[in-house]
Motif scaffolding. Structure first.
Motif, PDB file in Angstrom:
ATOM      1  N   LEU A 189       0.849  -1.187   0.000  1.00  0.00           N
ATOM      2  CA  LEU A 189       0.000   0.000   0.000  1.00  0.00           C
ATOM      3  C   LEU A 189       0.884   1.237   0.000  1.00  0.00           C
ATOM      4  N   ARG A 190       0.850   1.962  -1.117  1.00  0.00           N
ATOM      5  CA  ARG A 190       1.708   3.138  -1.232  1.00  0.00           C
ATOM      6  C   ARG A 190       0.924   4.446  -1.310  1.00  0.00           C
ATOM      7  N   HIS A 191      -0.367   4.360  -1.662  1.00  0.00           N
ATOM      8  CA  HIS A 191      -1.152   5.597  -1.705  1.00  0.00           C
ATOM      9  C   HIS A 191      -2.634   5.281  -1.490  1.00  0.00           C
ATOM     10  N   VAL A 192      -3.286   6.126  -0.686  1.00  0.00           N
ATOM     11  CA  VAL A 192      -4.708   5.988  -0.378  1.00  0.00           C
ATOM     12  C   VAL A 192      -5.427   7.240  -0.869  1.00  0.00           C
ATOM     13  N   VAL A 193      -6.532   7.030  -1.589  1.00  0.00           N
ATOM     14  CA  VAL A 193      -7.385   8.131  -2.044  1.00  0.00           C
ATOM     15  C   VAL A 193      -8.759   7.952  -1.397  1.00  0.00           C
ATOM     16  N   ILE A 194      -9.240   8.984  -0.719  1.00  0.00           N
ATOM     17  CA  ILE A 194     -10.534   8.908  -0.033  1.00  0.00           C
ATOM     18  C   ILE A 194     -11.359  10.135  -0.395  1.00  0.00           C
ATOM     19  N   ASP A 195     -12.586   9.888  -0.798  1.00  0.00           N
ATOM     20  CA  ASP A 195     -13.499  10.948  -1.205  1.00  0.00           C
ATOM     21  C   ASP A 195     -14.500  11.254  -0.094  1.00  0.00           C
ATOM     22  N   GLU A 196     -15.007  12.493  -0.082  1.00  0.00           N
ATOM     23  CA  GLU A 196     -16.072  12.921   0.835  1.00  0.00           C
ATOM     24  C   GLU A 196     -15.676  12.728   2.300  1.00  0.00           C
ATOM     25  N   VAL A 197     -14.472  13.127   2.656  1.00  0.00           N
ATOM     26  CA  VAL A 197     -13.996  12.852   4.013  1.00  0.00           C
ATOM     27  C   VAL A 197     -14.711  13.687   5.070  1.00  0.00           C
ATOM     28  N   GLN A 198     -15.453  14.716   4.655  1.00  0.00           N
ATOM     29  CA  GLN A 198     -16.205  15.477   5.648  1.00  0.00           C
ATOM     30  C   GLN A 198     -17.284  14.623   6.306  1.00  0.00           C
ATOM     31  N   ASP A 199     -17.641  13.507   5.664  1.00  0.00           N
ATOM     32  CA  ASP A 199     -18.678  12.633   6.211  1.00  0.00           C
ATOM     33  C   ASP A 199     -18.106  11.472   7.026  1.00  0.00           C
ATOM     34  N   LEU A 200     -16.814  11.517   7.300  1.00  0.00           N
ATOM     35  CA  LEU A 200     -16.206  10.513   8.173  1.00  0.00           C
ATOM     36  C   LEU A 200     -16.531  10.858   9.621  1.00  0.00           C
ATOM     37  N   VAL A 201     -17.446  10.104  10.199  1.00  0.00           N
ATOM     38  CA  VAL A 201     -17.827  10.304  11.598  1.00  0.00           C
ATOM     39  C   VAL A 201     -17.856   8.945  12.284  1.00  0.00           C
ATOM     40  N   GLY A 202     -17.685   8.946  13.575  1.00  0.00           N
ATOM     41  CA  GLY A 202     -17.795   7.723  14.356  1.00  0.00           C
ATOM     42  C   GLY A 202     -16.815   6.645  13.925  1.00  0.00           C
TER      43      GLY A 202
END
Length: 635
Positions: free
Chosen positions: A137-150
């Protein structure tokens, strides 16, 4: 960059800055609504592979919805070069994959979404995932991180903290709308934008912060009407001093100033069916969406209701393919031949579909052969790729504000959510107060989905519908406390363990399968007809046949019968004695492929794979009571 991008928009300076970050960079991108985020991420992924020497397997892409997965993969297929094989997954799909690889005996298939997310977080924290990701694992792409809760926030935090890799995370504090999933009010307020704070505190100067501020979605002044609220909501959300009620009221005032579409009468039906392009009717609650859908059906307007996020619906063509495949495996040549006249997913050709099926682990050491028993297992376990089970697009979509997140349409009709109330329509228990700041962000999300036209729809009357807190379904209520007039139908309300025709009614199962494949269409009306007046088991209703144009095509599931019983149970000591003779106002969502009891399939004369078709239901139903039974219930 590759010639594959000829004809696509030229990258702006802001987008180029994101794309050209090195693979080891830890990058936080704040992207406002319609800022060309997907286009930027596709170019970013392609550069990671072509110029940063990463392989597709060394990149992990996570997002919240299957619609977002499909859109990203479609863009990669059209314009990506080496990055077209990068795997994008929803959090649930990825968490399940991880858990099945590190703890296959953990009964994860039977557990809830939140339990899987928490299990994946604990697996990473306890070093169980090191062999999977430490060197790969060399790179992680995550979308809509404002909705990461809990638990989702905790999962991503432990992932980024555990593995020494670069990342590109994208979000917008102005569009943070999932705080309501945290039930504790004090914890909910702390969760808003907490992930942004964690990133800054954890990575400090190593964190690169970039922004995408241009809007490429809205093409008219009316579509841009809410955009000015974005920077204000973003700034005030991050400061923690957001006067949510004032901003909500101001946004709603802007909404009520746009053109009023009116109600859904025959004139509106003509307008909705004759215009070109895509349209959406967006509602504050799922109950309102069900009511709007009912009104549209009444005036003959085809449309599609957005499904629940946890629904995993295998397409009909997959069941038809397996029904035509009589051996234990399928080679590529036979695959191409068998799918020639099947109703495939729009935009996905045979090459893409073959690769998606290969991803289920069904290959027998070769990319030219599918193991059909393994494919059936993947279907039964809910492990089909997100692109296969995403809800297909439609010209007209009816959705809650929440389920429209990340989508865009040529025209959007926003149902007036009304003034702020003490309780949220989405609150199923009636005990959690709504957050005015989150309501403001939610209305902003709804009002920024349009490319061209934005309309107001008057508030929907919902006095007689509400969530039944025991069954967790929307129900119709009457002014008399004892009377119940309808219950929401959901995706798992049809018996799938046995093929239709082999339980509760007798019919040639093969004939029923052919009828489902050729005569039953999304939007068709069906009725649930009671088989017996009395239940045949404790704590559930009698069986119901699902009738399509007078022909039985399935039976109501045990889960529906239990929930109907609980819906009609008026108190702890009350035992329902009567059940509706007919349940109508129900529609076909789709005909799906299901995996059931293999022996039952063989006994019914179907193929050996234990896979068949079943109707999937949707709608807020209406009960028909026998007068005698109503009199009994009233006593």
């Amino acid at each position: 960059m590759s010639d594959a991008y000829n004809g696509t928009p030229t990258l702006t300076a802001e987008q180029l800055a994101v794309v050209e970050q090195p693979a080891y960079a830890r990058t936080l991108v704040t992207a406002q609504a319609g800022a060309g985020k997907t286009h930027t991420l596709v170019r970013r992924l392609d550069r990671l592979v072509t110029e940063e020497d990463l392989t597709a397997g060394e990149i992990l892409v996570l997002t919240f919805s299957r619609a977002a997965v499909r859109e990203l993969k479609n863009r990669l297929a059209q314009h990506g070069d080496a990055a077209r094989h990068v795997r994008a997954q929803t959090f649930d799909s990825w968490a399940l994959d991880l858990l099945m690889r590190v703890d296959a005996k953990g009964s994860w298939l039977e557990k809830s979404f939140d339990a899987r997310i928490e299990g994946a977080q604990q697996a990473i924290a306890n070093d169980l995932a090191d062999e999977l990701y430490e060197h790969d694992l060399r790179h992680v792409v995550i979308d809509e991180v404002q909705d990461l809760v809990g638990t989702r926030r905790e999962l991503v935090e432990v992932l980024l903290d555990r593995f020494d890799c670069g990342f590109t995370v994208v979000g917008d504090p102005a569009q943070s709308i999932y705080g309501f999933t945290v039930k504790n009010p004090s914890e909910r307020k702390q969760e808003t934008n907490r992930f942004f704070e964690w990133l800054r505190n954890t990575f400090g100067e190593d964190l690169t912060e970039l922004s995408l501020t241009d809007n490429f979605r809205a093409r008219t002044d009316e579509a841009k009407t809410a955009l000015d609220f974005g920077p204000r909501l973003r700034m005030l959300s991050e400061s923690g001093n957001l006067d949510g009620e004032a901003h909500y009221n101001e946004l709603r005032k802007v909404l009520t100033g746009v053109m009023n579409f009116g109600g859904f009468d025959e004139l509106a039906a003509d307008a909705l069916t004759s215009i070109s392009g895509t349209s959406a009717i967006l509602c504050r609650s799922n109950g309102q969406a069900l009511m709007i859908s009912e009104q549209l059906h009444a005036v003959g307007v085809p449309h599609r209701l957005r499904r629940y996020a946890h629904d995993r619906v295998a397409p009909m063509w997959l069941g038809l393919l397996l029904a035509r495949s009589h051996g234990s495996s399928l080679n590529r040549e036979n695959f191409d031949e068998l799918i020639g006249d099947l109703p495939l997913i729009e935009g996905l050709g045979s090459d893409v579909l073959w690769r998606l099926l290969q991803r289920t682990g069904t290959g027998r050491g070769s990319d030219r052969l599918l193991d059909l028993a393994r494919l059936r297992s993947a279907l039964a376990a809910g492990r089909l790729p997100d692109e296969l089970i995403a809800q297909p697009p439609a010209r007209l979509v009816v959705s809650s504000f929440h389920r429209a997140k990340g989508l865009e349409f040529d025209r959007v009709l926003v149902v007036d959510p009304g003034p702020l109330r003490e309780k949220s329509p989405e609150d199923k228990s009636g005990k959690v107060e709504k957050d005015p700041a989150e309501e403001a962000r939610l209305l902003y999300v709804a009002m920024t989905r349009a490319r061209d036209e934005l309309y107001l729809v008057p508030a929907v009357e919902t006095r007689h519908i509400r969530i039944h807190d025991v069954s967790d379904r929307w129900g119709r209520y009457f002014f008399q406390r004892w009377r119940r007039d309808g219950l929401e139908l959901q995706g798992d309300d049809v018996t799938t363990e046995y093929p239709a025709g082999s339980v509760d009614f007798e019919a040639d199962a093969a004939d029923v399968q052919d009828y489902l494949a050729t005569a039953v269409n999304p939007g068709d009306a069906v009725e649930l007809e009671r088989v017996y007046p009395e239940p045949i088991a404790l704590l559930e209703s009698p069986p119901y046949l699902i009738q399509h144009q007078g022909r039985p095509i399935g039976t109501a599931s045990e889960k529906f019968r239990r929930d109907l019983y609980r819906f009609l149970k008026l108190g702890p000591s009350y035992v329902p004695r009567s059940f509706p003779s007919l349940i109508s106002s129900v529609r076909i969502d789709t005909v799906e492929t299901v995996a059931g009891n293999e022996a039952a399939g063989i006994r019914a004369g179907l193929d050996q794979h234990g896979v068949w078709l079943a109707p999937r239901l949707v709608g807020l139903s209406t009960f028909t009571w026998d007068k005698k039974e109503l009199d009994v219930e009233a006593q």
